[in-house]
Design a protein around this motif. Structure first.
Motif, short mmCIF file in Angstrom:
data_model
loop_
_atom_site.label_atom_id
_atom_site.label_comp_id
_atom_site.label_asym_id
_atom_site.label_seq_id
_atom_site.Cartn_x
_atom_site.Cartn_y
_atom_site.Cartn_z
N GLN A 102 15.92 16.77 9.81
CA GLN A 102 15.36 17.93 10.70
C GLN A 102 14.62 18.79 10.01
OE1 GLN A 102 18.56 20.42 12.55
NE2 GLN A 102 16.90 20.94 14.10
N GLN A 103 14.86 19.27 8.71
CA GLN A 103 13.73 20.20 7.87
C GLN A 103 12.76 19.54 7.53
OE1 GLN A 103 14.49 23.44 7.31
NE2 GLN A 103 12.33 23.29 6.49
N SER A 104 12.57 18.22 7.31
CA SER A 104 11.58 17.49 6.79
C SER A 104 10.80 17.32 8.07
CB SER A 104 11.93 16.10 6.42
OG SER A 104 12.56 16.09 5.14
N LYS A 107 0.85 -1.33 -0.11
CA LYS A 107 -0.04 0.09 0.05
C LYS A 107 0.74 1.15 -0.02
CE LYS A 107 -4.18 -1.76 0.36
NZ LYS A 107 -5.27 -1.93 -0.55
N THR A 108 2.15 1.30 0.24
CA THR A 108 3.09 2.25 0.03
C THR A 108 3.09 3.09 -1.11
OG1 THR A 108 5.16 1.12 -0.37
CG2 THR A 108 4.65 1.36 1.99
N HIS A 109 2.67 2.61 -2.36
CA HIS A 109 2.49 3.23 -3.58
C HIS A 109 1.40 4.25 -3.72
CE1 HIS A 109 -0.47 0.34 -4.18
NE2 HIS A 109 -0.94 1.17 -5.08
N ILE A 110 0.61 4.26 -2.93
CA ILE A 110 -0.47 5.47 -2.75
C ILE A 110 -0.08 6.64 -2.01
CG2 ILE A 110 -2.34 3.42 -3.13
CD1 ILE A 110 -3.09 4.09 0.04
N PHE A 111 0.86 6.58 -1.38
CA PHE A 111 1.54 7.64 -0.68
C PHE A 111 2.58 8.14 -1.41
CE2 PHE A 111 -0.42 4.78 2.60
CZ PHE A 111 -1.38 5.83 2.78
N SER A 112 2.70 9.54 -1.16
CA SER A 112 4.00 10.31 -1.97
C SER A 112 5.19 9.92 -1.38
CB SER A 112 3.54 12.08 -1.57
OG SER A 112 4.14 12.01 -0.21
N LEU A 113 6.22 10.17 -2.03
CA LEU A 113 7.72 9.71 -1.69
C LEU A 113 8.03 10.26 -0.46
CD1 LEU A 113 10.33 8.30 -2.25
CD2 LEU A 113 10.76 10.38 -3.69
N PRO A 114 7.83 11.64 -0.41
CA PRO A 114 8.05 12.45 1.02
C PRO A 114 7.39 11.60 2.34
CG PRO A 114 7.65 14.29 -0.50
CD PRO A 114 7.22 12.60 -1.23
N GLN A 115 6.06 11.40 1.97
CA GLN A 115 5.11 10.66 3.02
C GLN A 115 5.84 9.34 3.45
OE1 GLN A 115 1.52 10.71 1.13
NE2 GLN A 115 1.00 12.49 2.36
N ASN A 116 6.48 8.58 2.34
CA ASN A 116 6.93 7.14 2.74
C ASN A 116 8.23 7.46 3.29
OD1 ASN A 116 5.16 5.04 1.61
ND2 ASN A 116 5.33 6.08 -0.17
N GLU A 117 9.20 8.23 2.84
CA GLU A 117 10.40 8.65 3.36
C GLU A 117 10.30 9.06 4.96
OE1 GLU A 117 13.77 11.79 2.93
OE2 GLU A 117 13.91 10.52 1.26
N LEU A 118 9.38 10.06 5.24
CA LEU A 118 9.29 10.33 6.72
C LEU A 118 8.62 9.22 7.46
CD1 LEU A 118 9.72 13.02 8.05
CD2 LEU A 118 7.32 13.52 7.89
N ALA A 119 7.89 8.35 7.07
CA ALA A 119 7.36 7.29 7.85
C ALA A 119 8.41 6.39 8.12
CB ALA A 119 6.23 6.77 6.87
N GLN A 120 9.41 6.17 6.93
CA GLN A 120 10.40 5.07 7.17
C GLN A 120 11.52 5.76 8.17
OE1 GLN A 120 10.71 2.09 6.21
NE2 GLN A 120 12.84 1.90 7.24
N VAL A 121 11.72 6.88 8.28
CA VAL A 121 12.72 7.44 9.17
C VAL A 121 12.10 7.57 10.71
CG1 VAL A 121 13.78 9.82 10.01
CG2 VAL A 121 13.97 9.05 7.47
N ALA A 122 10.89 7.73 10.74
CA ALA A 122 10.19 7.72 11.98
C ALA A 122 10.10 6.26 12.70
CB ALA A 122 8.82 8.38 11.98
N LYS A 123 10.15 5.38 11.52
CA LYS A 123 10.01 4.01 12.15
C LYS A 123 11.44 3.50 12.67
CE LYS A 123 9.14 -0.64 10.29
NZ LYS A 123 8.81 -1.54 9.34
#
Length: 107
Positions: free
Chosen positions: A92-94, A5-21
């Protein structure tokens, strides 16, 4: 949520979620705090400082490296780590952008 389901989200959303994880584990926070407070790259003292086994520390370091927050260099048989300042500032900026774009007037 499945990875499919990650394909339905933007690249910045996926990246921020991965970093948060990656940052969601307290051992990784402790490792990053320790490394970020050192004047030089650190090599072998994480086991004593963090209190986890070497294989566990290595697994956490690998997860942190996957999101680009660590740089590593070989010195003899040791792999030494330091914070990747450019990536740190980028993330940090993200997070700043994410948290400052919240509408607090909804309720």
């Amino acid at each position: 949520m499945g990875a499919s389901k990650t394909h339905i989200f933007s690249l910045p959303q996926n990246e921020l979620a991965q970093v948060a994880k990656v940052l969601a584990h307290p051992a990784r926070i402790a490792i990053l705090e320790y490394i970020s407070r050192q004047e030089n790259c650190i090599c072998n003292d994480l086991v004593d400082v963090i209190g986890l086994s070497q294989p566990t520390i290595s697994q956490h370091l690998n997860e942190i490296k996957k999101i680009g927050l660590l740089k590593g260099t070989f010195e003899g048989k040791n792999l030494c780590y330091c914070i990747n300042k450019e990536r740190w500032e980028e993330l940090q900026q993200s997070f700043n952008t994410f948290f400052t774009n919240i509408n607090y007037n909804c309720c």
